[in-house]
Design a protein around this motif. Sequence first.
Motif, PDB file in Angstrom:
ATOM      1  N   ILE A 255      50.016  52.219  -8.019  1.00 44.74           N
ATOM      2  CA  ILE A 255      51.416  52.060  -8.417  1.00 44.74           C
ATOM      3  C   ILE A 255      51.553  51.125  -9.613  1.00 44.74           C
ATOM      4  O   ILE A 255      52.338  51.365 -10.524  1.00 44.74           O
ATOM      5  CB  ILE A 255      52.259  51.531  -7.230  1.00 44.74           C
ATOM      6  N   SER A 256      50.764  50.047  -9.629  1.00 45.11           N
ATOM      7  CA  SER A 256      50.939  49.008 -10.652  1.00 45.11           C
ATOM      8  C   SER A 256      50.149  49.256 -11.930  1.00 45.11           C
ATOM      9  O   SER A 256      50.462  48.677 -12.972  1.00 45.11           O
ATOM     10  CB  SER A 256      50.546  47.638 -10.075  1.00 45.11           C
ATOM     11  N   GLU A 257      49.131  50.106 -11.877  1.00 44.67           N
ATOM     12  CA  GLU A 257      48.300  50.353 -13.050  1.00 44.67           C
ATOM     13  C   GLU A 257      48.232  51.858 -13.353  1.00 44.67           C
ATOM     14  O   GLU A 257      48.295  52.681 -12.448  1.00 44.67           O
ATOM     15  CB  GLU A 257      46.875  49.824 -12.828  1.00 44.67           C
ATOM     16  N   SER A 258      48.103  52.181 -14.610  1.00 45.71           N
ATOM     17  CA  SER A 258      47.949  53.583 -15.001  1.00 45.71           C
ATOM     18  C   SER A 258      46.463  53.935 -14.964  1.00 45.71           C
ATOM     19  O   SER A 258      45.757  53.864 -15.968  1.00 45.71           O
ATOM     20  CB  SER A 258      48.516  53.804 -16.416  1.00 45.71           C
ATOM     21  N   THR A 259      45.997  54.285 -13.806  1.00 44.71           N
ATOM     22  CA  THR A 259      44.588  54.608 -13.617  1.00 44.71           C
ATOM     23  C   THR A 259      44.472  55.762 -12.641  1.00 44.71           C
ATOM     24  O   THR A 259      45.408  56.039 -11.893  1.00 44.71           O
ATOM     25  CB  THR A 259      43.813  53.372 -13.111  1.00 44.71           C
ATOM     26  N   ASP A 263      38.846  56.216 -10.033  1.00 45.31           N
ATOM     27  CA  ASP A 263      38.539  54.853 -10.466  1.00 45.31           C
ATOM     28  C   ASP A 263      38.955  53.843  -9.400  1.00 45.31           C
ATOM     29  O   ASP A 263      38.211  52.918  -9.061  1.00 45.31           O
ATOM     30  CB  ASP A 263      39.253  54.553 -11.785  1.00 45.31           C
ATOM     31  N   VAL A 264      40.153  54.027  -8.861  1.00 44.43           N
ATOM     32  CA  VAL A 264      40.652  53.126  -7.820  1.00 44.43           C
ATOM     33  C   VAL A 264      39.772  53.204  -6.575  1.00 44.43           C
ATOM     34  O   VAL A 264      39.474  52.189  -5.939  1.00 44.43           O
ATOM     35  CB  VAL A 264      42.117  53.453  -7.469  1.00 44.43           C
ATOM     36  N   ALA A 265      39.343  54.411  -6.236  1.00 46.50           N
ATOM     37  CA  ALA A 265      38.480  54.594  -5.062  1.00 46.50           C
ATOM     38  C   ALA A 265      37.230  53.729  -5.172  1.00 46.50           C
ATOM     39  O   ALA A 265      36.854  53.029  -4.223  1.00 46.50           O
ATOM     40  CB  ALA A 265      38.094  56.066  -4.916  1.00 46.50           C
ATOM     41  N   PRO A 288      46.891  60.811  -3.080  1.00 47.37           N
ATOM     42  CA  PRO A 288      47.166  59.676  -3.982  1.00 47.37           C
ATOM     43  C   PRO A 288      48.118  60.044  -5.121  1.00 47.37           C
ATOM     44  O   PRO A 288      49.074  59.304  -5.400  1.00 47.37           O
ATOM     45  CB  PRO A 288      45.772  59.306  -4.508  1.00 47.37           C
ATOM     46  N   LYS A 289      47.880  61.183  -5.775  1.00 43.63           N
ATOM     47  CA  LYS A 289      48.721  61.582  -6.907  1.00 43.63           C
ATOM     48  C   LYS A 289      50.157  61.842  -6.471  1.00 43.63           C
ATOM     49  O   LYS A 289      51.114  61.373  -7.102  1.00 43.63           O
ATOM     50  CB  LYS A 289      48.131  62.840  -7.550  1.00 43.63           C
ATOM     51  N   GLU A 290      50.339  62.572  -5.362  1.00 42.18           N
ATOM     52  CA  GLU A 290      51.691  62.892  -4.878  1.00 42.18           C
ATOM     53  C   GLU A 290      52.410  61.644  -4.385  1.00 42.18           C
ATOM     54  O   GLU A 290      53.619  61.487  -4.592  1.00 42.18           O
ATOM     55  CB  GLU A 290      51.597  63.927  -3.752  1.00 42.18           C
ATOM     56  N   ASP A 291      51.668  60.749  -3.734  1.00 43.35           N
ATOM     57  CA  ASP A 291      52.261  59.527  -3.203  1.00 43.35           C
ATOM     58  C   ASP A 291      52.777  58.632  -4.323  1.00 43.35           C
ATOM     59  O   ASP A 291      53.895  58.110  -4.251  1.00 43.35           O
ATOM     60  CB  ASP A 291      51.224  58.783  -2.355  1.00 43.35           C
ATOM     61  N   VAL A 292      51.973  58.455  -5.356  1.00 45.61           N
ATOM     62  CA  VAL A 292      52.376  57.608  -6.482  1.00 45.61           C
ATOM     63  C   VAL A 292      53.596  58.201  -7.189  1.00 45.61           C
ATOM     64  O   VAL A 292      54.534  57.485  -7.546  1.00 45.61           O
ATOM     65  CB  VAL A 292      51.208  57.431  -7.477  1.00 45.61           C
ATOM     66  N   LYS A 293      53.602  59.506  -7.371  1.00 49.36           N
ATOM     67  CA  LYS A 293      54.749  60.169  -7.995  1.00 49.36           C
ATOM     68  C   LYS A 293      56.016  59.954  -7.181  1.00 49.36           C
ATOM     69  O   LYS A 293      57.083  59.648  -7.716  1.00 49.36           O
ATOM     70  CB  LYS A 293      54.461  61.672  -8.129  1.00 49.36           C
ATOM     71  N   HIS A 294      55.877  60.071  -5.869  1.00 49.73           N
ATOM     72  CA  HIS A 294      57.013  59.866  -4.962  1.00 49.73           C
ATOM     73  C   HIS A 294      57.514  58.426  -5.027  1.00 49.73           C
ATOM     74  O   HIS A 294      58.725  58.178  -5.129  1.00 49.73           O
ATOM     75  CB  HIS A 294      56.582  60.218  -3.537  1.00 49.73           C
ATOM     76  N   LEU A 295      56.589  57.457  -4.971  1.00 48.37           N
ATOM     77  CA  LEU A 295      56.971  56.041  -4.958  1.00 48.37           C
ATOM     78  C   LEU A 295      57.589  55.627  -6.278  1.00 48.37           C
ATOM     79  O   LEU A 295      58.574  54.877  -6.306  1.00 48.37           O
ATOM     80  CB  LEU A 295      55.757  55.164  -4.639  1.00 48.37           C
ATOM     81  N   ARG A 296      57.032  56.079  -7.385  1.00 46.01           N
ATOM     82  CA  ARG A 296      57.597  55.734  -8.697  1.00 46.01           C
ATOM     83  C   ARG A 296      58.979  56.344  -8.877  1.00 46.01           C
ATOM     84  O   ARG A 296      59.861  55.755  -9.504  1.00 46.01           O
ATOM     85  CB  ARG A 296      56.661  56.180  -9.809  1.00 46.01           C
ATOM     86  N   GLY A 297      59.187  57.518  -8.271  1.00 42.65           N
ATOM     87  CA  GLY A 297      60.508  58.139  -8.308  1.00 42.65           C
ATOM     88  C   GLY A 297      61.526  57.304  -7.551  1.00 42.65           C
ATOM     89  O   GLY A 297      62.664  57.146  -7.996  1.00 42.65           O
ATOM     90  N   GLU A 298      61.094  56.727  -6.401  1.00 40.89           N
ATOM     91  CA  GLU A 298      61.989  55.857  -5.618  1.00 40.89           C
ATOM     92  C   GLU A 298      62.342  54.601  -6.383  1.00 40.89           C
ATOM     93  O   GLU A 298      63.470  54.134  -6.372  1.00 40.89           O
ATOM     94  CB  GLU A 298      61.319  55.493  -4.290  1.00 40.89           C
ATOM     95  N   ILE A 299      61.323  54.017  -7.055  1.00 48.41           N
ATOM     96  CA  ILE A 299      61.542  52.765  -7.789  1.00 48.41           C
ATOM     97  C   ILE A 299      62.515  52.998  -8.930  1.00 48.41           C
ATOM     98  O   ILE A 299      63.408  52.218  -9.187  1.00 48.41           O
ATOM     99  CB  ILE A 299      60.196  52.211  -8.307  1.00 48.41           C
TER     100      ILE A 299
END
Length: 299
Positions: A255-259, A263-265, A288-299
């Motif tokens: 969520i906090s980095e564009s990676t 890489d995160v794994a 991971p990809k869908e979750d981040v998209k969902h969370l960034r949409g909420e933010i």
Amino acid sequence: MSEKIYKQQGELAQLIERHTGRDGSHVTDIPSLFFSRYSYLTGPNYGVYKPSLCIVVQGDKELLLAQERFRYGPADYLVASVKLPIKGQVTEASSEVPYLALKLEFKPNQILEVLHDSQIGVGKKENAKRGIYVSRIELSLLDAVTRLAGLLDNPKDIPVLVPLFTKEIIYRVLQGEHGGVLKQMAIEGSSTYQISDVTEYIMNNYDRSFRIEELAEIANMSVSSLHRHFKEVTAMSPIQFQKQLRLQEARRLLISESTDAADVAFRVGYESPSQFSREYSRMFGLSPKEDVKHLRGEI
């Protein structure tokens, strides 16, 4: 719930509203004290609870430790005696009656000081018990917490009175029905104390592999005793505990980095990105990809 407790909660609710004013989690001028205010139901939030006392004065909250649920509201208080990865969500809140709560964090040496200075005494070492519990709120505890929070209206009193009021609060919790759980956290050599050393070690080294014998040596226990006591305190095995920490940190990084997820794994200790993706999806319900998209949409 008695009329006196209800009145005290009203005073505390006004104080929290006064020092928040908007939704979210808030630090206060008292370093160990945190306020929360939400006018809506929150989705599951993941994090690590430090040893702390949590009190809800309006609304309702539910915590999940592994598969074990803890629900508490204005009639209760919750205590975490060791650091634990949890999932939590506000289950009762509205714009008219927002969820209002506070958390007071403390350290083992503060508990030990109260034990030595009171008639409670250190006592004997006991077998480990679950690291989170819920108890019925008592007026004496609520009064002490209200006086502590009230210091925010008189900042000049904070340096002198915070240690005194915090000591009183810990004393009240130790006198509660599950106070023995908190007591064991501070007794050197108790199984709870030993397991807290192991949880601390895993938290500081979550991204690397370890042998169970290594953890048993840290706890000064046999492997079988470590497994038994660790499961009793945390409701999970050391490997499951580590996995929760890895996935929580991975989510934060995504969520906090564009990676990318691969890489995160690797950064959080996974050797296989596909395994990481499977376990991430199992824990958070989305890839991971869908979750981040969902969370960034909420933010």
